[in-house]
Design a protein around this motif. Structure first.
Motif, PDB file in Angstrom:
ATOM      1  N   SER A  75       0.861  -1.189   0.000  1.00 17.69           N
ATOM      2  CA  SER A  75       0.000   0.000   0.000  1.00 17.69           C
ATOM      3  C   SER A  75       0.891   1.231   0.000  1.00 17.69           C
ATOM      4  O   SER A  75       1.969   1.236   0.593  1.00 17.69           O
ATOM      5  CB  SER A  75      -0.928   0.010   1.208  1.00 17.69           C
ATOM      6  OG  SER A  75      -0.193   0.144   2.397  1.00 17.69           O
ATOM      7  N   ASN A  76       0.414   2.255  -0.684  1.00 15.14           N
ATOM      8  CA  ASN A  76       1.244   3.442  -0.829  1.00 15.14           C
ATOM      9  C   ASN A  76       0.356   4.634  -1.162  1.00 15.14           C
ATOM     10  O   ASN A  76      -0.808   4.476  -1.524  1.00 15.14           O
ATOM     11  CB  ASN A  76       2.284   3.233  -1.932  1.00 15.14           C
ATOM     12  CG  ASN A  76       3.505   4.099  -1.747  1.00 15.14           C
ATOM     13  OD1 ASN A  76       3.550   4.950  -0.878  1.00 15.14           O
ATOM     14  ND2 ASN A  76       4.510   3.878  -2.581  1.00 15.14           N
ATOM     15  N   SER A  77       0.917   5.806  -1.054  1.00 14.12           N
ATOM     16  CA  SER A  77       0.243   7.022  -1.511  1.00 14.12           C
ATOM     17  C   SER A  77       1.310   7.999  -1.973  1.00 14.12           C
ATOM     18  O   SER A  77       2.457   7.933  -1.545  1.00 14.12           O
ATOM     19  CB  SER A  77      -0.621   7.635  -0.411  1.00 14.12           C
ATOM     20  OG  SER A  77       0.171   8.123   0.628  1.00 14.12           O
ATOM     21  N   TYR A  78       0.917   8.852  -2.895  1.00 15.32           N
ATOM     22  CA  TYR A  78       1.828   9.912  -3.311  1.00 15.32           C
ATOM     23  C   TYR A  78       1.031  11.172  -3.601  1.00 15.32           C
ATOM     24  O   TYR A  78      -0.168  11.126  -3.862  1.00 15.32           O
ATOM     25  CB  TYR A  78       2.724   9.503  -4.485  1.00 15.32           C
ATOM     26  CG  TYR A  78       2.027   9.144  -5.774  1.00 15.32           C
ATOM     27  CD1 TYR A  78       1.631  10.128  -6.675  1.00 15.32           C
ATOM     28  CD2 TYR A  78       1.797   7.823  -6.114  1.00 15.32           C
ATOM     29  CE1 TYR A  78       1.014   9.806  -7.870  1.00 15.32           C
ATOM     30  CE2 TYR A  78       1.187   7.487  -7.306  1.00 15.32           C
ATOM     31  CZ  TYR A  78       0.796   8.484  -8.176  1.00 15.32           C
ATOM     32  OH  TYR A  78       0.191   8.163  -9.355  1.00 15.32           O
ATOM     33  N   VAL A  79       1.729  12.287  -3.535  1.00 18.10           N
ATOM     34  CA  VAL A  79       1.112  13.607  -3.685  1.00 18.10           C
ATOM     35  C   VAL A  79       1.779  14.319  -4.852  1.00 18.10           C
ATOM     36  O   VAL A  79       3.003  14.274  -4.997  1.00 18.10           O
ATOM     37  CB  VAL A  79       1.267  14.431  -2.381  1.00 18.10           C
ATOM     38  CG1 VAL A  79       0.691  15.825  -2.542  1.00 18.10           C
ATOM     39  CG2 VAL A  79       0.624  13.712  -1.208  1.00 18.10           C
ATOM     40  N   ARG A  80       0.968  14.970  -5.670  1.00 17.21           N
ATOM     41  CA  ARG A  80       1.471  15.745  -6.808  1.00 17.21           C
ATOM     42  C   ARG A  80       0.778  17.108  -6.829  1.00 17.21           C
ATOM     43  O   ARG A  80      -0.387  17.228  -6.461  1.00 17.21           O
ATOM     44  CB  ARG A  80       1.181  15.057  -8.140  1.00 17.21           C
ATOM     45  CG  ARG A  80       1.817  13.707  -8.322  1.00 17.21           C
ATOM     46  CD  ARG A  80       3.283  13.853  -8.719  1.00 17.21           C
ATOM     47  NE  ARG A  80       3.872  12.564  -9.044  1.00 17.21           N
ATOM     48  CZ  ARG A  80       4.526  11.798  -8.185  1.00 17.21           C
ATOM     49  NH1 ARG A  80       4.646  12.166  -6.938  1.00 17.21           N
ATOM     50  NH2 ARG A  80       5.054  10.655  -8.567  1.00 17.21           N
ATOM     51  N   ASN A  81       1.480  18.112  -7.295  1.00 16.83           N
ATOM     52  CA  ASN A  81       0.871  19.418  -7.520  1.00 16.83           C
ATOM     53  C   ASN A  81       0.009  19.341  -8.773  1.00 16.83           C
ATOM     54  O   ASN A  81       0.344  18.625  -9.715  1.00 16.83           O
ATOM     55  CB  ASN A  81       1.932  20.500  -7.692  1.00 16.83           C
ATOM     56  CG  ASN A  81       2.707  20.741  -6.425  1.00 16.83           C
ATOM     57  OD1 ASN A  81       2.166  20.675  -5.335  1.00 16.83           O
ATOM     58  ND2 ASN A  81       3.989  21.000  -6.557  1.00 16.83           N
ATOM     59  N   ASP A  86      -8.311  24.854 -19.256  1.00 14.69           N
ATOM     60  CA  ASP A  86      -9.337  24.495 -20.238  1.00 14.69           C
ATOM     61  C   ASP A  86     -10.291  23.408 -19.738  1.00 14.69           C
ATOM     62  O   ASP A  86     -10.605  22.461 -20.458  1.00 14.69           O
ATOM     63  CB  ASP A  86      -8.701  24.045 -21.562  1.00 14.69           C
ATOM     64  CG  ASP A  86      -7.870  25.137 -22.211  1.00 14.69           C
ATOM     65  OD1 ASP A  86      -8.233  26.327 -22.057  1.00 14.69           O
ATOM     66  OD2 ASP A  86      -6.855  24.815 -22.856  1.00 14.69           O
ATOM     67  N   GLY A  87     -10.738  23.496 -18.491  1.00 17.70           N
ATOM     68  CA  GLY A  87     -11.689  22.532 -17.943  1.00 17.70           C
ATOM     69  C   GLY A  87     -11.079  21.195 -17.572  1.00 17.70           C
ATOM     70  O   GLY A  87     -11.787  20.254 -17.247  1.00 17.70           O
ATOM     71  N   LYS A  88      -9.762  21.092 -17.625  1.00 18.58           N
ATOM     72  CA  LYS A  88      -9.064  19.858 -17.262  1.00 18.58           C
ATOM     73  C   LYS A  88      -8.145  20.131 -16.080  1.00 18.58           C
ATOM     74  O   LYS A  88      -7.701  21.255 -15.874  1.00 18.58           O
ATOM     75  CB  LYS A  88      -8.240  19.332 -18.436  1.00 18.58           C
ATOM     76  CG  LYS A  88      -9.087  18.935 -19.626  1.00 18.58           C
ATOM     77  CD  LYS A  88      -8.235  18.479 -20.777  1.00 18.58           C
ATOM     78  CE  LYS A  88      -9.120  18.161 -21.969  1.00 18.58           C
ATOM     79  NZ  LYS A  88      -8.347  17.910 -23.172  1.00 18.58           N
ATOM     80  N   ILE A  89      -7.875  19.086 -15.328  1.00 18.71           N
ATOM     81  CA  ILE A  89      -6.978  19.183 -14.183  1.00 18.71           C
ATOM     82  C   ILE A  89      -5.746  18.348 -14.502  1.00 18.71           C
ATOM     83  O   ILE A  89      -5.850  17.157 -14.761  1.00 18.71           O
ATOM     84  CB  ILE A  89      -7.664  18.669 -12.908  1.00 18.71           C
ATOM     85  CG1 ILE A  89      -8.948  19.453 -12.641  1.00 18.71           C
ATOM     86  CG2 ILE A  89      -6.708  18.748 -11.716  1.00 18.71           C
ATOM     87  CD1 ILE A  89      -9.871  18.819 -11.636  1.00 18.71           C
ATOM     88  N   PHE A  90      -4.573  18.984 -14.501  1.00 20.91           N
ATOM     89  CA  PHE A  90      -3.318  18.325 -14.843  1.00 20.91           C
ATOM     90  C   PHE A  90      -2.405  18.234 -13.627  1.00 20.91           C
ATOM     91  O   PHE A  90      -2.355  19.159 -12.820  1.00 20.91           O
ATOM     92  CB  PHE A  90      -2.551  19.133 -15.905  1.00 20.91           C
ATOM     93  CG  PHE A  90      -3.180  19.132 -17.260  1.00 20.91           C
ATOM     94  CD1 PHE A  90      -2.817  18.176 -18.200  1.00 20.91           C
ATOM     95  CD2 PHE A  90      -4.119  20.089 -17.615  1.00 20.91           C
ATOM     96  CE1 PHE A  90      -3.379  18.185 -19.462  1.00 20.91           C
ATOM     97  CE2 PHE A  90      -4.685  20.098 -18.872  1.00 20.91           C
ATOM     98  CZ  PHE A  90      -4.320  19.139 -19.806  1.00 20.91           C
ATOM     99  N   THR A  91      -1.634  17.126 -13.540  1.00 17.59           N
ATOM    100  CA  THR A  91      -0.515  17.116 -12.607  1.00 17.59           C
ATOM    101  C   THR A  91       0.625  17.869 -13.291  1.00 17.59           C
ATOM    102  O   THR A  91       0.624  18.040 -14.504  1.00 17.59           O
ATOM    103  CB  THR A  91      -0.048  15.676 -12.282  1.00 17.59           C
ATOM    104  OG1 THR A  91       0.383  15.039 -13.478  1.00 17.59           O
ATOM    105  CG2 THR A  91      -1.148  14.872 -11.621  1.00 17.59           C
ATOM    106  N   HIS A  92       1.591  18.317 -12.504  1.00 21.51           N
ATOM    107  CA  HIS A  92       2.744  18.969 -13.113  1.00 21.51           C
ATOM    108  C   HIS A  92       3.520  17.951 -13.936  1.00 21.51           C
ATOM    109  O   HIS A  92       3.439  16.743 -13.709  1.00 21.51           O
ATOM    110  CB  HIS A  92       3.635  19.619 -12.045  1.00 21.51           C
ATOM    111  CG  HIS A  92       3.082  20.927 -11.577  1.00 21.51           C
ATOM    112  ND1 HIS A  92       3.406  22.119 -12.171  1.00 21.51           N
ATOM    113  CD2 HIS A  92       2.207  21.227 -10.601  1.00 21.51           C
ATOM    114  CE1 HIS A  92       2.748  23.104 -11.581  1.00 21.51           C
ATOM    115  NE2 HIS A  92       2.017  22.590 -10.624  1.00 21.51           N
ATOM    116  N   LYS A  93       4.268  18.439 -14.887  1.00 20.88           N
ATOM    117  CA  LYS A  93       5.021  17.573 -15.800  1.00 20.88           C
ATOM    118  C   LYS A  93       6.071  16.781 -15.032  1.00 20.88           C
ATOM    119  O   LYS A  93       6.751  17.315 -14.165  1.00 20.88           O
ATOM    120  CB  LYS A  93       5.681  18.416 -16.882  1.00 20.88           C
ATOM    121  CG  LYS A  93       4.688  19.121 -17.763  1.00 20.88           C
ATOM    122  CD  LYS A  93       5.357  20.065 -18.737  1.00 20.88           C
ATOM    123  CE  LYS A  93       4.321  20.811 -19.547  1.00 20.88           C
ATOM    124  NZ  LYS A  93       4.920  21.828 -20.392  1.00 20.88           N
TER     125      LYS A  93
END
Length: 140
Positions: A75-81, A86-93
C-alpha cells in the motif's frame, strides 16, 4: 479615534463578503488497464492544488512488482501538484523538457488519462475509469 472607528466599521462590512470556497473531488474504485488493486483512489484538492493518490495492490500485482523492485510496498500514496487549464486538471510535468508525462482529469468525467509528450509529439491514453466520483464544496 474617528479613524479607528472607521476602520472597525470597514472591517465588519468587508469581512462577511470574504468567503473562501474550496472544492475537493474524490475519485474511488478506479480500475486499471495493467494492474489490480484492492483500493485505488485519487483525491483532488482544487483549493490547495494538490492530488493525492492512495492505492493498495492485490497480492498478485504486488508480487509481480516485488520480484524486480524490493522497495515496492503493498500500500502506498503519493502527492502531486496540480493545475487547471481548459476545464481539465493536470498534474505537473514529470520528466524532461523533451520527454514528460502528466496525469489529467476532466472535471465532469470518471476517466483518468495519461498524457505523454516526446519531442513535441503528444499521445493521450486512458489509464483508469473510476466507479465512484464525489464532489465536496466547502464554504467558510
Amino acid at each position: 479615534m474617528r479613524k479607528i472607528s472607521y476602520l472597525v466599521f470597514l472591517f465588519f462590512i468587508i469581512l462577511p463578503f470574504q468567503d473562501l470556497k474550496s472544492e475537493i473531488i474524490i475519485m474511488s474504485a478506479c480500475d486499471d488497464k495493467q494492474d489490480e488493486f484492492l483500493k485505488n483512489e485519487y483525491i483532488l484538492n482544487l483549493n490547495e492544488l494538490m492530488m493525492t493518490r492512495n492505492y493498495i495492490y492485490k497480492e498478485k500485482t504486488y508480487q509481480k512488482y516485488k520480484i524486480t523492485d524490493l522497495s515496492v510496498k503493498k500500500s502506498n500514496s503519493y502527492v502531486r501538484n496540480i493545475y487547471e487549464e481548459d476545464g481539465k486538471i493536470f498534474t505537473h510535468k514529470h520528466g524532461y523538457p523533451q520527454f514528460y508525462t502528466q496525469i489529467f482529469f476532466e472535471k465532469e468525467k470518471q476517466e483518468i488519462f495519461l498524457k505523454t509528450v516526446l519531442n513535441d509529439e503528444e499521445g493521450i491514453s486512458k489509464i483508469s475509469t473510476c466507479k465512484k466520483v464525489e464532489k465536496f464544496k466547502e464554504e467558510s
